[in-house]
Design a protein around this motif. Structure first.
Motif, mmCIF file in Angstrom:
data_model
loop_
_atom_site.group_PDB
_atom_site.id
_atom_site.type_symbol
_atom_site.label_atom_id
_atom_site.label_comp_id
_atom_site.label_asym_id
_atom_site.label_seq_id
_atom_site.Cartn_x
_atom_site.Cartn_y
_atom_site.Cartn_z
ATOM 1 N N ARG A 170 3.250 0.960 1.579
ATOM 2 C CA ARG A 170 3.246 -0.248 2.407
ATOM 3 C C ARG A 170 3.932 -0.020 3.755
ATOM 4 N NH1 ARG A 170 3.575 -5.563 -1.499
ATOM 5 N NH2 ARG A 170 2.417 -4.698 -3.263
ATOM 6 N N GLY A 171 4.253 1.249 4.046
ATOM 7 C CA GLY A 171 4.785 1.596 5.350
ATOM 8 C C GLY A 171 6.286 1.556 5.476
ATOM 9 N N ARG B 182 10.193 2.980 4.808
ATOM 10 C CA ARG B 182 10.964 4.202 4.607
ATOM 11 C C ARG B 182 11.805 4.024 3.339
ATOM 12 N NH1 ARG B 182 11.539 9.642 5.530
ATOM 13 N NH2 ARG B 182 13.726 10.240 5.467
#
Length: 387
Positions: free
Chosen positions: A19-20, A22
């Motif tokens: 989902r992007g 980190r």
């Protein structure tokens, strides 16, 4: 940040990364999937046992499909072999039929078969009727963990990094580890056997407590006696399924597990004893209430743990050819079972949230099967928590 590097923690981390976000993963052991993931029966469950509409039912049925698809995509060994749930007496047939109805309610492909038809699947089985469950499979869950770790390449993955203290500060969550403090926008607790303790470190007062139960296994020397998976009809008055036989991917056949109280959170043998863990259980009223309710069953489980002859007799109800000298002791596992103060076992997956925190507090079997679906659910909770 995810605490816990078992299959659920790694699946959550991979979902958040997809989902992007980190991701940092903290695992206290020196390898991934060191406890429940690395000591289970490697079954991809179909989802027939669980209450319709429950998280377990929904995530096991969906997880069966998504786990098999994941394995095939990433080169993880998997085999959809099906299994037999067998009624060994006429008294068990109504329970078997009720199980077939539950399978239908959950959308699990399963078919009632006669004793003669059961022999087509398992020539050595003894039963009066059986339920053939088509979508049950076997897999290598540690290999699934390795695949998830590969998907997390470039993220911050830390072994030997136990959480020592947790606090929320300045809109972030801080976790103290032996290597220093780690900061993140949100915390996901997937610590399994230690999940309630991690939740308390984070300031929660979880309503359930983890009580560890050791499941002991044997390996069957005469592997020709079992083609696939053979399970008993579960007794709805008892908390666990009972011993069963499972042919593994390498052709070996594992038998078990029984269920005895572990004297350490990660106690895989009788000699693994933690005085502080034992005292922790002894102070918990739920443990005493459960012991009183299932006193006779508990004694039987302990006797079976100590006697290979008793263990073999339990298996011989399903496969009469099994003898005591066919069994060789194998590795045990420990189930992180959440229990309430009234002595009842938490029957479904349990997830509790706080601002910027999501805690997975009960995820025993079939959590490995449903781990990719649990990950989607938890990731949604992370977003909703304010991260």
């Amino acid at each position: 940040m995810v605490i816990g590097g078992g299959i659920v923690g790694l699946a959550v981390a991979a979902e958040l990364a997809a989902r992007g976000l980190r991701v940092t993963v903290l695992e206290k052991e020196g390898r991934w999937g060191a406890h429940q993931t690395g000591h289970n029966s490697n079954v991809v469950h179909a989802g027939l046992y669980y209450k319709p509409g429950s998280l377990k039912a929904r995530m096991s049925v969906a997880g069966n499909a998504s786990m098999v698809a994941f394995a095939r995509e990433h080169g993880v060994p998997v085999e959809v072999c099906g299994k037999l749930v067998v009624a060994t007496s006429e008294e068990e047939v109504p329970r078997l039929k009720a199980l077939a109805e539950r399978a239908e309610a959950n959308g699990v492909p399963a078919k009632m078969v006669s004793a003669a038809e059961a022999l087509d699947h398992e020539p050595e089985v003894a039963c009066v009727a059986a339920l053939h469950v088509e979508s049950t499979g076997i897999i290598d869950y540690p290999a699934v963990c390795a695949a998830l770790v590969r998907l997390l390449d470039g993220h911050d993955l830390r072994l030997r990094s136990p959480a020592l203290a947790i606090r929320t500060s300045g809109g972030a969550v801080e976790v103290a580890t032996p290597q220093g403090v780690v900061r993140a926008d949100a915390l996901v607790n997937c610590a399994g056997l230690q999940s309630d303790r991690v939740a308390r470190l984070a300031g929660l007062s979880p309503r359930a407590k983890i009580v560890p139960f050791r499941g002991e296994y044997y390996e069957l020397k005469r592997t020709e006696l079992v083609r696939g998976l053979i399970y008993p009809v579960p007794d709805p008055t008892l908390p666990f399924l009972g011993v069963h036989l499972t042919r593994m991917l390498d052709g070996s056949v594992h038998c078990g597990p029984n269920a005895v109280l572990a004297l350490r959170r990660e106690g895989y043998r009788w000699r693994d004893v933690s005085p502080s863990d034992v005292a922790d259980i002894a102070r918990f009223p739920g443990a005493w209430r459960l012991a009183r309710k299932y006193a006779r069953t508990g004694v039987e489980e302990v006797l079976r743990s100590l006697s290979r002859k008793r263990f073999a007799a339990s298996l011989a109800r399903l496969v009469p050819a099994v003898r005591e000298d066919d069994l060789v002791r194998a590795e045990s596992g420990v189930r992180a079972q959440a229990m309430l103060p009234d002595g009842s076992l938490v029957d479904d997956f349990l997830v509790e949230t706080a601002p910027r925190q999501v805690h997975v507090l009960n995820a025993p079997s079939p959590a490995a099967t449903g781990s990719l679906e649990i990950a989607k659910h938890v990731a949604g909770q992370v977003i909703a928590s304010g991260a």
